[in-house]
Enzyme design. Structure first.
Site, mmCIF file in Angstrom:
data_model
loop_
_atom_site.group_PDB
_atom_site.id
_atom_site.type_symbol
_atom_site.label_atom_id
_atom_site.label_comp_id
_atom_site.label_asym_id
_atom_site.label_seq_id
_atom_site.Cartn_x
_atom_site.Cartn_y
_atom_site.Cartn_z
ATOM 1 N N ARG A 99 -7.402 1.197 -5.034
ATOM 2 C CA ARG A 99 -8.558 0.530 -4.436
ATOM 3 C C ARG A 99 -8.983 1.154 -3.117
ATOM 4 O O ARG A 99 -10.148 1.132 -2.760
ATOM 5 C CB ARG A 99 -8.209 -0.930 -4.150
ATOM 6 C CG ARG A 99 -8.059 -1.798 -5.328
ATOM 7 C CD ARG A 99 -7.844 -3.199 -4.833
ATOM 8 N NE ARG A 99 -8.884 -3.577 -3.882
ATOM 9 C CZ ARG A 99 -10.074 -4.020 -4.214
ATOM 10 N NH1 ARG A 99 -10.381 -4.202 -5.458
ATOM 11 N NH2 ARG A 99 -10.974 -4.314 -3.291
ATOM 12 N N CYS A 123 -7.610 -6.949 -8.560
ATOM 13 C CA CYS A 123 -6.276 -6.368 -8.682
ATOM 14 C C CYS A 123 -5.278 -7.509 -8.720
ATOM 15 O O CYS A 123 -5.654 -8.680 -8.663
ATOM 16 C CB CYS A 123 -5.979 -5.394 -7.558
ATOM 17 S SG CYS A 123 -5.494 -6.142 -6.027
ATOM 18 N N PRO A 129 -13.234 -8.538 -3.305
ATOM 19 C CA PRO A 129 -14.596 -7.996 -3.310
ATOM 20 C C PRO A 129 -14.798 -6.954 -2.192
ATOM 21 O O PRO A 129 -13.964 -6.845 -1.289
ATOM 22 C CB PRO A 129 -15.464 -9.225 -3.033
ATOM 23 C CG PRO A 129 -14.574 -10.176 -2.311
ATOM 24 C CD PRO A 129 -13.171 -9.925 -2.811
ATOM 25 N N ARG A 415 4.514 3.013 -4.623
ATOM 26 C CA ARG A 415 3.202 3.179 -4.005
ATOM 27 C C ARG A 415 3.275 2.969 -2.490
ATOM 28 O O ARG A 415 2.421 3.466 -1.759
ATOM 29 C CB ARG A 415 2.199 2.173 -4.590
ATOM 30 C CG ARG A 415 1.732 2.531 -5.984
ATOM 31 C CD ARG A 415 0.687 1.542 -6.441
ATOM 32 N NE ARG A 415 -0.172 1.195 -5.331
ATOM 33 C CZ ARG A 415 -0.545 -0.044 -4.996
ATOM 34 N NH1 ARG A 415 -0.157 -1.072 -5.715
ATOM 35 N NH2 ARG A 415 -1.319 -0.272 -3.970
HETATM 36 N N1 EPU Z 1 -12.774 -9.607 1.577
HETATM 37 C C1 EPU Z 1 -14.028 -10.067 1.236
HETATM 38 N N2 EPU Z 1 -15.054 -9.159 1.167
HETATM 39 C C2 EPU Z 1 -14.883 -7.836 1.460
HETATM 40 C C3 EPU Z 1 -13.612 -7.385 1.804
HETATM 41 C C4 EPU Z 1 -12.564 -8.300 1.867
HETATM 42 O O1 EPU Z 1 -14.225 -11.252 0.983
HETATM 43 O O2 EPU Z 1 -15.854 -7.080 1.369
HETATM 44 C C5 EPU Z 1 -11.662 -10.560 1.641
HETATM 45 C C6 EPU Z 1 -10.491 -10.164 0.747
HETATM 46 O O3 EPU Z 1 -10.668 -10.594 -0.583
HETATM 47 C C7 EPU Z 1 -9.333 -10.824 1.460
HETATM 48 C C8 EPU Z 1 -9.708 -10.675 2.924
HETATM 49 O O4 EPU Z 1 -11.130 -10.493 2.955
HETATM 50 O O5 EPU Z 1 -9.293 -12.195 1.141
HETATM 51 C C9 EPU Z 1 -9.042 -9.509 3.642
HETATM 52 O O6 EPU Z 1 -9.168 -8.320 2.861
HETATM 53 P P1 EPU Z 1 -9.245 -6.882 3.528
HETATM 54 O O7 EPU Z 1 -10.564 -6.261 3.214
HETATM 55 O O8 EPU Z 1 -8.852 -6.964 4.962
HETATM 56 O O9 EPU Z 1 -8.149 -6.088 2.700
HETATM 57 P P2 EPU Z 1 -8.170 -4.533 2.452
HETATM 58 O O10 EPU Z 1 -8.753 -3.854 3.636
HETATM 59 O O11 EPU Z 1 -8.751 -4.226 1.121
HETATM 60 C C10 EPU Z 1 -5.879 -3.958 3.564
HETATM 61 C C11 EPU Z 1 -4.556 -3.415 3.116
HETATM 62 C C12 EPU Z 1 -3.820 -4.472 2.307
HETATM 63 C C13 EPU Z 1 -3.641 -5.715 3.176
HETATM 64 C C14 EPU Z 1 -5.015 -6.207 3.659
HETATM 65 C C15 EPU Z 1 -4.937 -7.397 4.598
HETATM 66 C C16 EPU Z 1 -4.952 -1.044 2.844
HETATM 67 C C17 EPU Z 1 -5.029 0.126 1.942
HETATM 68 N N3 EPU Z 1 -4.753 -2.232 2.284
HETATM 69 O O12 EPU Z 1 -6.617 -4.219 2.375
HETATM 70 O O13 EPU Z 1 -2.540 -3.930 2.029
HETATM 71 O O14 EPU Z 1 -3.003 -6.730 2.446
HETATM 72 O O15 EPU Z 1 -5.691 -5.132 4.351
HETATM 73 O O16 EPU Z 1 -4.184 -7.090 5.720
HETATM 74 O O17 EPU Z 1 -5.008 -0.897 4.055
HETATM 75 C C18 EPU Z 1 -0.556 -3.610 0.803
HETATM 76 O O18 EPU Z 1 -0.272 -2.682 1.574
HETATM 77 O O19 EPU Z 1 0.282 -4.103 -0.005
HETATM 78 C C19 EPU Z 1 -1.902 -4.181 0.834
HETATM 79 C C20 EPU Z 1 -2.414 -4.884 -0.157
#
Ligand code: EPU
Length: 438
Positions: A99, A123, A129, A415
């Protein structure tokens, strides 16, 4: 896919070094798309997600100039350079496996004027989203459409994004990769961008530090308001990735759950204060030498004989990280009483609950909350989880359990944790990796 056979019940003792952060490395690698000059990163971990990102960047015309020796490490720099800026399509086959491919969107759009990237699907930990990423880029003037499952983004007439004030908060707080995307894109926009309700995670700060070395003008990273003054171009840079706070927190849980005594080197203690606070309440002591570098400290983890139950609510940084929720659940399964864990970032992130139950944990879930009723012992069992941190929690439970635990499909664990079984072995853990064909 490989599995782990864990012979549990052994106290962990000794010292272990934390690797470079996976979640910091992914957007840092994507930032190489923002310049024609070489970008060198140090201490990038050797993980499946990183290899996938390098494969994607190669497809996008940004190739690796150096071949790192296996094992990663500070002495192992990785240099990337754009050689063919014409390729701007991140295909479904790659995005499907990772992702975090989405973090190429902002850099490609800003530098090349266009980007096409397959829309990430849901996922194992929830819907996830990307609406906030797209809304942020649209606020910078990007035209975004969806065609055939792909996001198509292009800069407005004139070819350059325009700075604006953008609110990036959503129903679950801010977005880490969304902030990374918008901040990266805004570095090359015309004028000033203000991101309000920006993610405050240390990985965002690390990205801002790299971008600043490349010539970007960024202020306030690590706070909810980031200001970016756009520049005409960015240059190359040399940057060491921050240590992985989630790996460090996982090692703390490994020491605690085995009643061990472990020294953690290269520990970003300053980024783990919420987790350390919860550990202290549970009777797990994390001691740091006075004067230590708060991002690269040496910490000693010891534990009281009886673990106390605690409450945990996951929150955006600096609150308790969702990426440690599963590991703490394994630990609290052995506490003396009832703990309460509430998941406020990914309310469906509970794949480990049923599997920990197979090992004798007493867990009662109601929506985003799990009551963990501590038991005296866990027992080994065959288990499986299709999520990285859930797999880590099962390995922790296996280390503490009586008998043998088989964690199937450790592909998910690989991963995010580099050669975990080999690195825990000197501490006394007995984990065998059984290849798929065996
Ligand atoms: N969200 C929305 N809209 C968006 C983006 C996110 O509603 O456009 C929501 C998500 O569904 C979630 C929340 O906002 O409920 C936070 O999501 P975020 O976008 O911060 O997650 P991410 O950036 O996709 C990263 C880490 C994750 C970690 C999260 C939260 C990476 C590659 N991934 O994901 O790491 O859990 O931030 O801290 O940096 C992991 O390492 O196991 C992992 C899943």
């Amino acid at each position: 896919m490989d599995s782990f056979v864990i012979h549990g019940g052994r106290r962990l003792e000794g010292s272990i070094r934390v690797s470079g952060s996976k979640n910091a490395s992914l957007p840092l690698l994507a930032a190489a798309l923002l310049t024609d000059e070489p970008v060198t990163l140090r201490d990038v971990p050797d993980l499946a997600d990183i290899r996938n990102m390098l494969g994607l960047l190669a497809e996008l015309g940004c190739g690796r100039q150096s071949e790192p020796a296996p094992g990663g490490g500070v002495e192992n720099p990785l240099t990337l350079r754009v050689t063919d800026p014409a390729k701007s399509h991140a295909r479904y086959e790659i995005v499907r496996t990772m992702r975090a491919s989405i973090c190429t969107l902002g850099p490609m759009l800003a530098k090349r004027g266009q980007a096409q990237i397959s829309m990430p699907g849901g996922c194992a930990i929830g819907d996830r989203p990307v609406d906030l990423h797209l809304r942020g880029l649209e606020a910078l003037g990007a035209e975004v459409t969806l065609r055939g499952g792909d996001i198509l983004a292009k800069t407005p007439p004139g070819g350059r994004l325009r700075g604006d004030t953008i609110f990036l908060g959503g129903p679950f707080g801010s977005t880490v990769l969304g902030t990374a995307n918008v901040m990266s894109a805004a570095t090359l926009a015309e004028g000033t961008t203000i991101i309000e309700s920006a993610a405050c995670e240390p990985e965002v700060v690390d990205l801002a530090n790299l971008l600043t070395k490349m010539g970007a003008r960024i202020f306030g990273a690590g706070s909810p308001r980031i200001t970016i003054e756009g520049v005409e171009r960015l240059g190359g840079a040399d940057h060491a990735v921050i240590p992985d706070r989630i790996e460090a927190g996982t090692f703390m849980c490994a020491a605690a759950i085995t009643n061990g005594s472990v020294t953690i080197e290269n520990c970003p203690i300053d980024t783990l204060l919420a987790a350390v606070d919860r550990l202290a309440h549970a009777g797990v002591h994390v001691q740091t030498a006075p004067g230590a570098d708060p991002l690269h400290a040496t910490c000693r983890v010891t534990v009281d004989r009886v673990l106390r139950p605690i409450e945990i609510t996951t929150q955006p940084h600096p609150g308790f990280p969702t990426d440690l929720q599963a590991q703490f659940m394994a630990l609290l399964a052995l506490a003396d009483g009832n703990s309460v864990i509430t998941e406020r970032i990914f309310p469906e992130r509970f794949l480990h609950v049923a599997e920990l139950g197979r090992m004798g944990a007493h867990l009662f879930r109601a929506g985003p909350t799990v009551v963990v009723s501590g038991v005296k012992r866990l027992t080994g069992a065959p288990v499986m989880a299709s999520d990285l941190r859930a797999s880590a929690s099962l390995v922790l439970a296996g280390l503490a359990a009586e008998g043998t635990t088989i964690v199937n499909r450790v592909y998910h664990l690989d991963r995010g944790y580099e050669r975990l079984e080999q690195r825990l072995a000197p501490l006394g853990a007995r984990i065998e990796r059984v290849p798929e064909s065996a």
